[in-house]
Design an enzyme around this catalytic site. Sequence first.
Site, PDB file in Angstrom:
ATOM      1  N   HIS A 306       0.840  -1.192   0.000  1.00  0.00           N
ATOM      2  CA  HIS A 306       0.000   0.000   0.000  1.00  0.00           C
ATOM      3  C   HIS A 306       0.873   1.239   0.000  1.00  0.00           C
ATOM      4  O   HIS A 306       1.943   1.228   0.608  1.00  0.00           O
ATOM      5  CB  HIS A 306      -0.932   0.011   1.229  1.00  0.00           C
ATOM      6  CG  HIS A 306      -2.084   0.942   1.054  1.00  0.00           C
ATOM      7  ND1 HIS A 306      -1.986   2.279   1.330  1.00  0.00           N
ATOM      8  CD2 HIS A 306      -3.328   0.735   0.580  1.00  0.00           C
ATOM      9  CE1 HIS A 306      -3.143   2.853   1.044  1.00  0.00           C
ATOM     10  NE2 HIS A 306      -3.971   1.940   0.593  1.00  0.00           N
ATOM     11  N   ASP A 363      -8.080  -4.831  -0.372  1.00  0.00           N
ATOM     12  CA  ASP A 363      -8.597  -5.455  -1.593  1.00  0.00           C
ATOM     13  C   ASP A 363      -8.332  -6.951  -1.657  1.00  0.00           C
ATOM     14  O   ASP A 363      -9.001  -7.666  -2.392  1.00  0.00           O
ATOM     15  CB  ASP A 363      -7.990  -4.780  -2.825  1.00  0.00           C
ATOM     16  CG  ASP A 363      -8.591  -3.406  -3.026  1.00  0.00           C
ATOM     17  OD1 ASP A 363      -9.783  -3.262  -2.720  1.00  0.00           O
ATOM     18  OD2 ASP A 363      -7.877  -2.504  -3.460  1.00  0.00           O
TER      19      ASP A 363
END
Length: 427
Positions: A306, A363
């Site tokens: 991320h 996700d």
Amino acid sequence: MSKTAILEIDGNKYEFPVIVGSENEVAIDIEKLRAATGAITLDPGYKNSGSCKSDITFLDGEQGILRYRGYAIEDLAEKANFLEVSYLVIFGELPTVAQLEKFENDIRKYTLVNEEMKNIIDGFPKTAHPMGVLSSLTSALTAFNPKVVNVENEEEMYTAVCKTMGKFLVLATWTFRKTSGFPLNYYDNTKGYVENFLRLMFELPTGPYTINPVIVDALDKLFILHADHEQNCSTSTVRMVGSSHAGLFASISAGVSALWGPLHGGANQAVLEMLEEIQKDGGDAEKYLAKAKDKNDPFRLMGFGHRVYKNFDPRAKIIKKAADEVLATLGVNDPILNIAKQLEESALQDEYFKSRNLYPNVDFYSGIIYRALGIPTDMFTVLFAIGRLPGWIAQWKEMRVNKEPIGRPRQVYTGYALRSFKPMNER
Ligand code: CMC
């Protein structure tokens, strides 16, 4: 005493104010930099640049903290529902019972979409990606709602918020009805927002659709976890487009396009596609882990890493628990999910991933839940968009109410210096 930062260029010293946010985030205010020095800053990908001051979301990537309007994401996911959190994100405070009831009822006033929108949907091929269709339909709403919102009028702003929340959900689900060849259906104003999402997706004229409360609860959580994430790619896009005073629908439509990419919201679809590819190739998770580490191979482990969370993604923690609950309740036994578990376990122990702080992100798990709920893969990012809608609205509203200037970055030009024009016969 307020702090300052000193910058030295060619022996000249310049002083800039240092501002500190409410969670002690430090920023050097360079608003006057170019005027004072003639220089600009260069920061591709904006890894070090703040684009605005914002009261909406606080996140600390190092400590894995995410809060909306000061409330911990863990509390909100456990104790509130999606509309309650939407109200909080957009208007700044948790709603009272009366405020929440009014908000829900006011959204219901705008859940009918102009029938002519169906002609637009008819123009798309059945193979069109739902995110492309959703972006176009959101933009098309401008044609049916041409009046520009007076951002200084609270009532008008409130109506625009309710309208966007109502119509966007219906359009989002219609992208699925279209690709599935199902008749387009309508919001049922006697039911809740998340229940309506499920009905709009799956209810057929041929029979009743039973809503499973476990699924409603999981979706509520997922939407809450996605509701805002400060200045990410799609939100920055919404603010940037809106900064030209383009309308709310046009700005949200641009946000949908930005979210679509596999490095942003499209990652949830990419995760499932990756897992399916691994399965087709024999189910060897280790082989794909090696591919992800190989610098000569462009393959990346989708759903890992991320931009801001360099410790863990707090949303992923909550969602992992929800995923386990949903899978257990629904009794799902899916080989794809076993590959996901294998990949997760191996990556978490692997030096490459550990040393780069690459952890499963939101996700990775959301795709797994969506699959278990029977949501088709290419709709995953649409679900992200439904969740992110209140964040986009809140950020657009904040940007306009704060009268922020038009977004217009500068550049360092690296092309040719002035050249003389060559006539065609000399080229
Ligand atoms: N698989 C393998 N290696 C990776 C991965 C990955 N998923 N992500 C980062 N790396 C490596 C990268 O190669 C680099 O290695 P090195 O230092 O040896 O060059 C190092 O880790 C740092 O990566 P980066 O690209 O500089 O990190 P970034 O902050 O620019 O990118 C990211 C963040 C999310 C784009 C990236 O981690 C990625 O591509 N992940 C896969 C896509 C994904 O899951 N995206 C969803 C993000 S969460 C949803 C959202 O908020 O939108």
